[in-house]
Motif scaffolding. Structure first.
Motif, PDB file in Angstrom:
ATOM      1  N   TYR A   6       0.840  -1.184   0.000  1.00 38.19           N
ATOM      2  CA  TYR A   6       0.000   0.000   0.000  1.00 38.19           C
ATOM      3  C   TYR A   6       0.882   1.243   0.000  1.00 38.19           C
ATOM      4  CZ  TYR A   6      -4.346  -2.477   1.270  1.00 38.19           C
ATOM      5  OH  TYR A   6      -5.460  -3.287   1.284  1.00 38.19           O
ATOM      6  N   GLN A  53       0.609   5.360   1.220  1.00 34.71           N
ATOM      7  CA  GLN A  53      -0.205   6.300   1.984  1.00 34.71           C
ATOM      8  C   GLN A  53       0.296   7.718   1.778  1.00 34.71           C
ATOM      9  OE1 GLN A  53      -0.223   6.082   6.368  1.00 34.71           O
ATOM     10  NE2 GLN A  53      -2.421   6.473   6.321  1.00 34.71           N
ATOM     11  N   LEU A  66      -4.846   5.668   1.772  1.00 32.10           N
ATOM     12  CA  LEU A  66      -4.226   4.352   1.623  1.00 32.10           C
ATOM     13  C   LEU A  66      -4.665   3.742   0.295  1.00 32.10           C
ATOM     14  CD1 LEU A  66      -4.621   2.910   5.198  1.00 32.10           C
ATOM     15  CD2 LEU A  66      -2.499   2.800   3.885  1.00 32.10           C
ATOM     16  N   LEU A 109      -4.057   0.639  -2.540  1.00 24.38           N
ATOM     17  CA  LEU A 109      -3.476  -0.667  -2.813  1.00 24.38           C
ATOM     18  C   LEU A 109      -2.689  -0.609  -4.113  1.00 24.38           C
ATOM     19  CD1 LEU A 109      -3.194  -3.697  -2.199  1.00 24.38           C
ATOM     20  CD2 LEU A 109      -5.305  -4.056  -3.505  1.00 24.38           C
ATOM     21  N   TYR A 164      -1.095  -6.909  -5.094  1.00 25.88           N
ATOM     22  CA  TYR A 164      -1.477  -8.004  -4.216  1.00 25.88           C
ATOM     23  C   TYR A 164      -0.867  -9.297  -4.740  1.00 25.88           C
ATOM     24  CZ  TYR A 164      -4.637 -11.858  -2.924  1.00 25.88           C
ATOM     25  OH  TYR A 164      -5.170 -13.056  -2.526  1.00 25.88           O
ATOM     26  N   SER A 188      -3.148  -3.672 -10.566  1.00 27.24           N
ATOM     27  CA  SER A 188      -3.844  -2.547 -11.193  1.00 27.24           C
ATOM     28  C   SER A 188      -3.603  -1.225 -10.470  1.00 27.24           C
ATOM     29  CB  SER A 188      -5.349  -2.832 -11.269  1.00 27.24           C
ATOM     30  OG  SER A 188      -5.886  -3.023  -9.980  1.00 27.24           O
ATOM     31  N   PHE A 194      -9.509   4.604  10.382  1.00 28.27           N
ATOM     32  CA  PHE A 194      -9.891   4.274   9.014  1.00 28.27           C
ATOM     33  C   PHE A 194     -10.945   3.170   9.027  1.00 28.27           C
ATOM     34  CE2 PHE A 194      -6.689   6.561   6.646  1.00 28.27           C
ATOM     35  CZ  PHE A 194      -5.611   6.651   7.521  1.00 28.27           C
ATOM     36  N   TYR A 249     -10.515 -10.311  -2.082  1.00 31.63           N
ATOM     37  CA  TYR A 249      -9.265 -10.072  -1.359  1.00 31.63           C
ATOM     38  C   TYR A 249      -9.016  -8.585  -1.124  1.00 31.63           C
ATOM     39  CZ  TYR A 249      -7.719  -8.810  -6.025  1.00 31.63           C
ATOM     40  OH  TYR A 249      -7.616  -8.217  -7.247  1.00 31.63           O
ATOM     41  N   LYS A 250      -9.774  -7.751  -1.802  1.00 28.26           N
ATOM     42  CA  LYS A 250      -9.446  -6.334  -1.839  1.00 28.26           C
ATOM     43  C   LYS A 250     -10.122  -5.548  -0.731  1.00 28.26           C
ATOM     44  CE  LYS A 250      -8.567  -2.735  -5.206  1.00 28.26           C
ATOM     45  NZ  LYS A 250      -8.533  -2.425  -6.645  1.00 28.26           N
ATOM     46  N   LEU A 251      -9.276  -4.866   0.057  1.00 28.57           N
ATOM     47  CA  LEU A 251      -9.746  -4.012   1.138  1.00 28.57           C
ATOM     48  C   LEU A 251      -9.622  -2.559   0.687  1.00 28.57           C
ATOM     49  CD1 LEU A 251     -10.730  -4.502   4.047  1.00 28.57           C
ATOM     50  CD2 LEU A 251      -8.375  -4.185   4.802  1.00 28.57           C
ATOM     51  N   PHE A 261     -10.131   1.411   1.658  1.00 24.81           N
ATOM     52  CA  PHE A 261     -10.152   2.223   2.875  1.00 24.81           C
ATOM     53  C   PHE A 261     -10.866   3.552   2.661  1.00 24.81           C
ATOM     54  CE2 PHE A 261      -7.402  -0.013   5.828  1.00 24.81           C
ATOM     55  CZ  PHE A 261      -6.724  -0.889   5.008  1.00 24.81           C
ATOM     56  N   GLY A 262     -11.481   4.020   3.721  1.00 27.18           N
ATOM     57  CA  GLY A 262     -11.964   5.387   3.744  1.00 27.18           C
ATOM     58  C   GLY A 262     -10.789   6.334   3.902  1.00 27.18           C
TER      59      GLY A 262
END
Lengths: 115, 110
Positions: free
Chosen positions: A35, A37, A43, A45, A48, A58, B89, B96-98, B100-101
């Motif tokens: 990730y 930030q 945050l 991604l 993976y 992506s 957050f 699998y994808k998280l 975030f706010g």
């Protein structure tokens, strides 16, 4: 377990230089995430890996970014050449994904400053 | 993809009062909703989570609620203490994808 280990913790470099960030996930975890930030974008991604295989890249901003996971205990994120807009905190995180659930554990992060 | 919106962006509360942070998500396939706390210069750490088949969960002074119909979930912190000051957050997971706010900076005034 020592948790997710990242190095370096801080990196200051000049524009155009190559940057390599390293990550050791928690032993036994099958998923690894990189990730980024920033204040502006929060945050994000980047990439993976599942069982050492890149599944979703992506989020990688452009071809200057690349990531590898040669084995279950090591991953790298490389930026070449680096630019000032790459300045951010880069987090590596790992998880034991089972049926798409599993807590995400973050490393301490690598703070990158590109001058 | 999933879009998670979080409000407010900053929250200042008097010690002992409650704090509430609200999030909405866009993808109805999201099935896992964790909350992370990040202290200054530190890593995000999970403080509580809730799965889509549960409406509410509590852990001491922290509680989360989930409304799947409305696609929103909330974090409640009661009896706030100075050590609760941090960035919080919310996140929503699809596969699998998280996602975030943007985070809420909580400041607890002594």
């Amino acid at each position: 377990d020592a948790g997710v280990i990242q190095s370096p913790r801080h990196e200051v470099t000049e524009m155009g230089q190559e940057v390599t960030l390293r990550c050791k996930p928690i032993s036994g975890h099958n998923s690894l995430f990189w990730y980024r930030q920033t204040m502006m974008r929060g945050l994000e991604l980047l990439i993976y890996f599942n069982n050492n295989v890149p599944i979703d890249d992506s989020g990688m901003p452009e071809d200057r970014f690349s990531a590898k996971m040669p084995n279950a205990s090591f991953s790298t994120l490389k930026i070449q050449p680096s630019e000032p807009r790459d300045s951010a905190v880069y987090f590596c995180a790992s998880s034991l994904l089972q049926g798409n659930t599993g807590e995400l554990f973050f490393g301490e992060g690598s703070r990158l400053t590109v001058l | 993809g999933e879009n998670v919106e979080q409000h407010p962006s900053t929250l200042s509360v008097q010690e002992g009062d409650s704090a509430v942070i609200k999030c909405t998500y866009s993808d109805s396939a999201s099935n896992y909703f964790p909350w992370y706390k990040q202290e200054l210069g530190k890593r995000p750490q999970l403080i509580i989570d809730i799965r889509s088949n549960v409406g509410e969960k509590k852990d001491q002074r922290i509680a989360v609620t989930l409304n799947k119909t409305a696609k929103h979930f909330s974090l409640h912190i009661t009896e706030t203490q100075p050590e609760d000051s941090a960035v919080y957050f919310c996140a929503a997971k699809v596969g699998y994808k998280l996602s975030f706010g943007a985070g809420t900076t909580v400041t607890v005034r002594a």
